[in-house]
Design a protein around this motif. Structure first.
Motif, short mmCIF file in Angstrom:
data_model
loop_
_atom_site.label_atom_id
_atom_site.label_comp_id
_atom_site.label_asym_id
_atom_site.label_seq_id
_atom_site.Cartn_x
_atom_site.Cartn_y
_atom_site.Cartn_z
N GLN A 249 0.83 -1.20 0.00
CA GLN A 249 0.00 0.00 0.00
C GLN A 249 0.87 1.26 0.00
OE1 GLN A 249 -2.72 -1.29 3.45
NE2 GLN A 249 -4.15 -0.30 2.04
N PRO A 250 1.23 1.72 -1.19
CA PRO A 250 2.06 2.93 -1.27
C PRO A 250 1.32 4.16 -0.76
CG PRO A 250 1.24 2.31 -3.44
CD PRO A 250 0.88 1.20 -2.52
N LYS A 251 2.05 5.18 -0.45
CA LYS A 251 1.47 6.41 0.08
C LYS A 251 0.46 7.01 -0.90
CE LYS A 251 2.82 10.89 2.02
NZ LYS A 251 3.96 11.81 2.32
N GLY A 252 -0.70 7.36 -0.38
CA GLY A 252 -1.72 8.00 -1.21
C GLY A 252 -2.50 7.05 -2.09
N CYS A 253 -2.40 5.73 -1.85
CA CYS A 253 -3.06 4.78 -2.75
C CYS A 253 -4.59 4.85 -2.66
CB CYS A 253 -2.57 3.36 -2.49
SG CYS A 253 -2.93 2.74 -0.84
N GLY B 127 -1.97 -1.03 -22.44
CA GLY B 127 -1.91 0.06 -21.47
C GLY B 127 -2.39 -0.36 -20.10
N VAL B 128 -3.48 -1.13 -20.05
CA VAL B 128 -4.01 -1.62 -18.78
C VAL B 128 -3.02 -2.54 -18.11
CG1 VAL B 128 -5.78 -3.07 -17.72
CG2 VAL B 128 -6.43 -1.34 -19.41
N ASP B 129 -2.41 -3.41 -18.90
CA ASP B 129 -1.41 -4.34 -18.36
C ASP B 129 -0.24 -3.57 -17.74
OD1 ASP B 129 -0.47 -6.92 -17.84
OD2 ASP B 129 0.79 -6.92 -19.62
N LYS B 130 0.22 -2.54 -18.42
CA LYS B 130 1.34 -1.72 -17.91
C LYS B 130 0.93 -0.95 -16.65
CE LYS B 130 4.67 -2.53 -20.87
NZ LYS B 130 5.94 -3.17 -20.42
N HIS C 72 1.56 0.45 -11.34
CA HIS C 72 0.80 1.16 -10.30
C HIS C 72 -0.36 0.29 -9.83
CE1 HIS C 72 3.11 4.69 -11.50
NE2 HIS C 72 2.71 4.48 -12.75
N TYR C 73 -0.06 -0.91 -9.38
CA TYR C 73 -1.09 -1.90 -9.07
C TYR C 73 -2.09 -1.39 -8.03
CZ TYR C 73 -3.17 -6.46 -8.13
OH TYR C 73 -4.05 -7.50 -8.00
N GLY D 232 -8.72 2.55 -7.51
CA GLY D 232 -9.56 3.31 -8.43
C GLY D 232 -10.76 2.49 -8.87
N ILE D 233 -10.56 1.20 -9.13
CA ILE D 233 -11.65 0.30 -9.51
C ILE D 233 -12.67 0.19 -8.39
CG2 ILE D 233 -12.22 -2.13 -9.95
CD1 ILE D 233 -9.61 -2.32 -11.52
#
Length: 281
Positions: free
Chosen positions: A117-121, A213-216, A221-222, A228-229
């Motif tokens: 869980q990165p900062k601001g996720c 693009g989605v894969d990348k 930025h997993y 977001g989803i």
């Protein structure tokens, strides 16, 4: 010794069966076909194929063709049943689907934390929730009615493709608030090709232009993408709750609550099954 069976060496009947389950999951509200692809070890070869179909055809065809056949069988078979239920028992069916969606939230949050869980996720979740909820409320207040046509059915195909290439996203998430889900699944169940063909065009265009693009995005930025989803799913779910039907009678309210509870239980049971399966790397 690792006894995990990879997608490539699974028996033919098992690949077809897994395709049927993914097709069923793709059309059911709240269930993500992409998540099931991950569970069954088919997501990585599928994305590799989408990224370069010409180069990957020889190496991936034997694995993916039986799987795709199963997806079509599962998708069309369930679509016919859903079309009937939504037309005859609309509000209880919607409540069942809401229960399915709510029951999947623990799995969505767990998946979002999978790579840390990165900062601001959590910020993308709040932004996507606010944007989608505001948009849907705006459309509702203005009484904007979406009239299904070729372009809207192409949009349905876009949502369907997204539900496969984006693990955690259900294609019903945006179709239900717009009133497109019922006519679309009814058309699929009735094999109405004037609707199926535009949807297929939407699927192909989405896969061609967005899969890489989605894969990348998920690769780099997993957590941000997954949160977001969750925001999108949360906002869309709120907008499909049939509040009016809860005030019609005690019987209708009780039926809606029972259906919603059944959906939650079914989703939690599926999540438990998914968790028991060893996911390939």
């Amino acid at each position: 010794m690792n006894n995990t069976i990879t997608a490539a060496n699974k028996p033919l009947f098992l690949r077809i069966l897994q395709g049927i389950l993914v097709g069923t999951g793709a059309v059911l509200p709240g269930i993500s076909g992409g998540v099931l692809c991950v569970v069954f070890g088919i997501y990585k070869p599928l994305m590799e194929f989408f990224g370069n179909p010409v180069k990957r055809f020889k190496t991936h065809a034997a694995t993916l063709i039986p799987f795709v056949i199963g997806v079509v069988i599962g998708f069309l078979g369930v679509a016919k049943l859903l079309g009937y239920l939504l037309n005859k028992y609309h509000d209880p069916s919607v409540c069942l689907f809401i229960g399915l969606i709510c029951g999947m939230f623990p799995a969505l949050f767990r998946e979002a934390k999978k790579q840390g869980q990165p900062k601001g996720c959590h910020i993308p979740m709040m932004i996507s929730f606010a944007v989608i909820l505001s948009l849907l409320i705006f459309l509702k207040v203005l009484s904007v009615e979406v009239t299904p046509n070729i372009l809207w059915y192409m949009f349905c195909g876009f949502c369907l493709a997204i539900s496969i290439i984006v693990p955690g996203m259900s294609f019903s998430t945006l179709l239900m608030p717009l009133g497109l889900y019922t006519p679309f699944v009814s058309a699929l169940g009735g094999l109405k090709f004037d609707i199926i063909i535009p949807a297929l065009i939407g699927v192909v265009l989405t896969v061609v232009f967005l899969s890489k693009g989605v894969d990348k995005l998920f690769e780099k930025h997993y957590a941000y993408a997954y949160y977001g989803i969750i925001g999108i799913v949360s906002a869309a779910t709120i907008m499909i709750i049939p509040f009016k039907s809860f005030t019609v009678s005690v019987e209708s309210a009780a039926a809606n609550i029972i259906c919603a509870a059944a959906g939650v239980i079914a989703a939690l049971a599926l999540d438990k099954f998914n968790s028991s399966v060893t996911k390939p790397d």
